[in-house]
Design an enzyme around this catalytic site. Structure first.
Site, PDB file in Angstrom:
ATOM      1  N   HIS A  99       0.982  -1.143  -0.082  1.00 56.03           N
ATOM      2  CA  HIS A  99      -0.043   0.117  -0.011  1.00 56.03           C
ATOM      3  C   HIS A  99       0.768   1.114  -0.258  1.00 56.03           C
ATOM      4  CE1 HIS A  99       0.716  -1.261   4.108  1.00 56.03           C
ATOM      5  NE2 HIS A  99       0.680  -0.088   4.432  1.00 56.03           N
ATOM      6  N   HIS A 101       0.813   5.287   1.120  1.00 61.31           N
ATOM      7  CA  HIS A 101       0.170   6.136   1.992  1.00 61.31           C
ATOM      8  C   HIS A 101       0.240   7.596   1.091  1.00 61.31           C
ATOM      9  CE1 HIS A 101       0.362   3.980   5.960  1.00 61.31           C
ATOM     10  NE2 HIS A 101       1.361   3.297   5.135  1.00 61.31           N
TER      11      HIS A 101
HETATM   12  P1  AMP Z   1       2.094   0.182   7.402  1.00 60.05           P
HETATM   13  O1  AMP Z   1       2.864   0.663   8.790  1.00 60.05           O
HETATM   14  O2  AMP Z   1       2.615   0.994   6.206  1.00 60.05           O
HETATM   15  O3  AMP Z   1       1.853  -1.293   6.996  1.00 60.05           O
HETATM   16  O4  AMP Z   1       0.638   0.851   7.622  1.00 60.05           O
HETATM   17  C1  AMP Z   1      -0.642   0.313   7.660  1.00 60.05           C
HETATM   18  C2  AMP Z   1      -1.796   1.291   7.362  1.00 60.05           C
HETATM   19  O5  AMP Z   1      -2.957   0.700   7.450  1.00 60.05           O
HETATM   20  C3  AMP Z   1      -1.751   2.078   8.898  1.00 60.05           C
HETATM   21  O6  AMP Z   1      -1.493   3.281   8.742  1.00 60.05           O
HETATM   22  C4  AMP Z   1      -2.961   1.760   9.568  1.00 60.05           C
HETATM   23  O7  AMP Z   1      -3.842   2.737  10.153  1.00 60.05           O
HETATM   24  C5  AMP Z   1      -3.943   1.185   8.095  1.00 60.05           C
HETATM   25  N1  AMP Z   1      -5.065   0.552   8.356  1.00 60.05           N
HETATM   26  C6  AMP Z   1      -5.183  -1.019   9.112  1.00 60.05           C
HETATM   27  N2  AMP Z   1      -6.379  -1.374   8.899  1.00 60.05           N
HETATM   28  C7  AMP Z   1      -6.911  -0.556   8.085  1.00 60.05           C
HETATM   29  C8  AMP Z   1      -8.204  -0.670   7.765  1.00 60.05           C
HETATM   30  N3  AMP Z   1      -9.288  -1.515   8.310  1.00 60.05           N
HETATM   31  N4  AMP Z   1      -8.772   0.296   6.938  1.00 60.05           N
HETATM   32  C9  AMP Z   1      -7.915   1.439   6.717  1.00 60.05           C
HETATM   33  N5  AMP Z   1      -6.832   1.444   7.052  1.00 60.05           N
HETATM   34  C10 AMP Z   1      -6.129   0.592   7.893  1.00 60.05           C
END
Ligand code: AMP
Ligand code: ZN
Length: 138
Positions: A99, A101
């Site tokens: 993903h 950001h």
């Molecule tokens: P990372 O540390 O780059 O893997 O970030 C994962 C991101 O996913 C975090 O910023 C979380 O807040 C976000 N996240 C986790 N679960 C969900 C969800 N169900 N819907 C939207 N964002 C999510």
């Protein structure tokens, strides 16, 4: 990937605040935003990290990032943005479905993105440059 939360979002089995989608990507609000409009862009297919993701999918993600960035600019008067991608656990990746950001930035928002430089690593530049260059496209 049955236990992947982002795959569940793609399938409609988990809630999301989707702001854009097409046949290959989906963009939705991060559940724990660091600023208003913090958005995640994912490929609809499950790929783990940067190594696992085909370059065409990365291109789709980046095109969507551009689209969403313009929408954020118009909708929220976003003045600046950070794009952030964590690939692998040591890089802080917590959800193992790649993903990107998109983090809107505003004057004085005081968000700190910390990198501590290690200038002593300059000594190794010649060696590292050669090593990396020799592996490009292999
Ligand atoms: P990372 O540390 O780059 O893997 O970030 C994962 C991101 O996913 C975090 O910023 C979380 O807040 C976000 N996240 C986790 N679960 C969900 C969800 N169900 N819907 C939207 N964002 C999510
Ligand atoms: Zn997934």
């Amino acid at each position: 990937m049955n236990d992947c939360i982002f795959c569940k979002i793609v399938k409609g089995d988990a809630a999301s605040w989707t702001v854009y989608e097409d046949e290959s990507v989906k963009a939705f609000l991060d559940i724990n935003p660091v600023n208003i409009g913090h958005t995640l862009i994912i490929p609809k297919k499950h790929y783990k990290d940067l190594f696992d993701t085909p370059k065409e999918e990365l291109m789709h993600m980046m095109k969507a990032a551009k689209k969403v960035s313009y929408a954020l600019k118009k909708a929220l008067r976003v003045t600046s943005l950070n794009l952030y991608l964590a690939s692998g656990e040591d890089a802080g990746q917590e959800i193992h479905h790649i993903h990107l950001h998109i983090i809107p930035r505003f004057p004085g928002d005081n968000i700190k993105i910390h990198y501590r430089p290690k200038p002593e690593l300059r000594q190794k530049f010649d060696e590292i440059q050669l090593k990396i260059r020799s592996m490009i496209n292999l």
